[in-house]
Write a protein that holds these residues in place. Sequence first.
Motif, PDB file in Angstrom:
ATOM      1  N   ARG A   1       6.187   3.047  -4.651  1.00  0.00           N
ATOM      2  CA  ARG A   1       7.222   3.894  -4.063  1.00  0.00           C
ATOM      3  C   ARG A   1       7.482   5.051  -5.016  1.00  0.00           C
ATOM      4  O   ARG A   1       7.170   4.980  -6.200  1.00  0.00           O
ATOM      5  CB  ARG A   1       8.527   3.108  -3.841  1.00  0.00           C
ATOM      6  CG  ARG A   1       8.373   1.842  -3.054  1.00  0.00           C
ATOM      7  CD  ARG A   1       9.725   1.191  -2.775  1.00  0.00           C
ATOM      8  NE  ARG A   1      10.567   1.083  -3.954  1.00  0.00           N
ATOM      9  CZ  ARG A   1      10.471   0.125  -4.862  1.00  0.00           C
ATOM     10  NH1 ARG A   1       9.565  -0.828  -4.721  1.00  0.00           N
ATOM     11  NH2 ARG A   1      11.272   0.100  -5.904  1.00  0.00           N
TER      12      ARG A   1
ATOM     13  N   GLU B   1      10.229   5.911  -6.124  1.00  0.00           N
ATOM     14  CA  GLU B   1      11.223   5.505  -7.127  1.00  0.00           C
ATOM     15  C   GLU B   1      10.557   4.916  -8.362  1.00  0.00           C
ATOM     16  O   GLU B   1      11.092   5.031  -9.477  1.00  0.00           O
ATOM     17  CB  GLU B   1      12.194   4.480  -6.530  1.00  0.00           C
ATOM     18  CG  GLU B   1      13.108   5.031  -5.438  1.00  0.00           C
ATOM     19  CD  GLU B   1      12.433   5.084  -4.094  1.00  0.00           C
ATOM     20  OE1 GLU B   1      13.066   5.548  -3.131  1.00  0.00           O
ATOM     21  OE2 GLU B   1      11.266   4.661  -3.985  1.00  0.00           O
ATOM     22  N   THR B   2       9.407   4.275  -8.190  1.00  0.00           N
ATOM     23  CA  THR B   2       8.731   3.625  -9.317  1.00  0.00           C
ATOM     24  C   THR B   2       7.558   4.444  -9.842  1.00  0.00           C
ATOM     25  O   THR B   2       6.832   3.986 -10.711  1.00  0.00           O
ATOM     26  CB  THR B   2       8.213   2.245  -8.891  1.00  0.00           C
ATOM     27  OG1 THR B   2       7.276   2.394  -7.818  1.00  0.00           O
ATOM     28  CG2 THR B   2       9.352   1.350  -8.447  1.00  0.00           C
TER      29      THR B   2
ATOM     30  N   VAL C   1      10.776   6.083 -16.729  1.00  0.00           N
ATOM     31  CA  VAL C   1      10.616   5.396 -15.446  1.00  0.00           C
ATOM     32  C   VAL C   1       9.860   4.084 -15.644  1.00  0.00           C
ATOM     33  O   VAL C   1      10.226   3.037 -15.092  1.00  0.00           O
ATOM     34  CB  VAL C   1       9.881   6.292 -14.439  1.00  0.00           C
ATOM     35  CG1 VAL C   1       9.611   5.528 -13.142  1.00  0.00           C
ATOM     36  CG2 VAL C   1      10.677   7.548 -14.147  1.00  0.00           C
TER      37      VAL C   1
ATOM     38  N   ASN D   1      10.992   0.237 -14.946  1.00  0.00           N
ATOM     39  CA  ASN D   1      10.224  -0.624 -14.043  1.00  0.00           C
ATOM     40  C   ASN D   1       9.788  -1.917 -14.717  1.00  0.00           C
ATOM     41  O   ASN D   1       9.925  -3.008 -14.149  1.00  0.00           O
ATOM     42  CB  ASN D   1       8.979   0.113 -13.534  1.00  0.00           C
ATOM     43  CG  ASN D   1       9.334   1.307 -12.664  1.00  0.00           C
ATOM     44  OD1 ASN D   1      10.450   1.409 -12.157  1.00  0.00           O
ATOM     45  ND2 ASN D   1       8.383   2.204 -12.494  1.00  0.00           N
TER      46      ASN D   1
END
Length: 503
Positions: free
Chosen positions: A207, A209-210, A404, A408
């Motif tokens: 995604r 977001e990741t 990021v 994660n």
Amino acid sequence: MGFEEMWSKIGSIMATIMFMYAMFEKFFPPHLRMHVQKYTHKLASFLSPYIQITFPEFAGERLKRSEAFTAIQTYLSATSSLSAKRLKAEVVKDSQTPVVLSMDDSEEVSDEFKGVKVWWLLNKTTLKTQSFSFYPASDEKRYYTLSFHNRYRDLIAHSYIPHVLEEGKAIKIKNRQLKLYTNNCSTGWYGWNRAKWSNVTFEHPARFETLAMEPNKKEEIINDLIKFKKGKEYYAKIGKAWKRGYLLYGPPGTGKSTMIAAMANFLYYDVYDLELTSVKDNTQLRTLLIETSSKSILVIEDIDCSLDLTGKRRNKRNGKGNQDNDESNKDPVKNAEEEENKDSKVTLSGLLNCIDGIWSACAGERIIVFTTNFVDKLDPALIRSGRMDKHIELSYCCFEAFKVLATNYLDIDDHHHHHLFSIVERLLGEVNVTPADVAEKIMPKSNSDDSEICLKNLIEFLESAKKKEEEEDEEESRLKEEKERENGELKNNNGVKENGFIH
């Protein structure tokens, strides 16, 4: 007249009507029954202000399942069927919700559109077919009946029904399982298994977001995708096929394939992974393109390695090159056999026609993605605007991308280990490493590895990579100096020879 007498007369009348109807069905010839029913329906239509429209389940010469019936069923299952008291469970293939509840036969539900109330009824008729069996089969035909007041005829016909069909299709697409397709070898297109594409369920978890990349660049890509997805009317207005090309380039391990997966999950598009080396010629390439569906991403990874497209184009432009002279000396029959045995005859012109020509609009809403590690190797005609509209460089890992990855993989931010984060930030500015390398180093390898141990492993790796780069730079500088020294000595020797001072 007493209450009991009244009910007795009503019962007697109902029994008489049922008896007469049974006699009518049993003894009247079919053609007479049709005439009676026709005039009965006319009388009912004259007395009733309501209009009915039927949508049969099967239509056409070959009685294929009607797309309109399926769209209505999907629409009502998601909206009005929630108010139905009798529901039917159906197993739907390739859907996120494999068991779907819909209204049962002979069940009626209501719906409202722009203040107008309508009614949907699912009917079923059973027609016995002639058969020599003791147990004759029955042919069931289902159909939806839409009822509404006569004064809303135009609104229902021109607005409500298109709305139901469009919403039903949209709900079906939203609930479907994403698929990952790959093209089969052309030798397997014939016979009982004629599928040109094989597919599996697309379950990649990537995604945005990741995704490890700069936030500004990530937001720019997301906004571009949203603009494209909502651009149906805009593309029609400017007279352009509803497609967009993305070129992803950068070193190996920088997340090009992950970016494609994130795009597919964000847009909810199927992915078609096209292997050009398995395509025999331009005709088969067009055939594959026709078989793709709308709302999809067509991917050609490592486009610079798939085919020697630039070389073929260059040889054709040169005309009389050494290669042509060599081939002219060969036997014509042998040349024809070698040409026939080539794995792929897809040309750059054929590929360009598929991504930017008339055939590019055959599937509707679609994104085309090329990936490469060496963008300089690609022919400029392949990546110009209009073909690859947006060029996205996925480079080495920066500090923003690292944060990021830290969130994660370790569920931490720079507030937890500020000192270690500062060291990582400094080292990432001094050495080139890919996000894949960073992710591997900070991933816990055992239950005893906490976030501090993982960060120290990364720092150790970055310092080692920095030292290696410095050694390589020193070696390169030393070799460069030696080469310059040799060139200088050779120049001096040549000068001495020209002046005749040779001892």
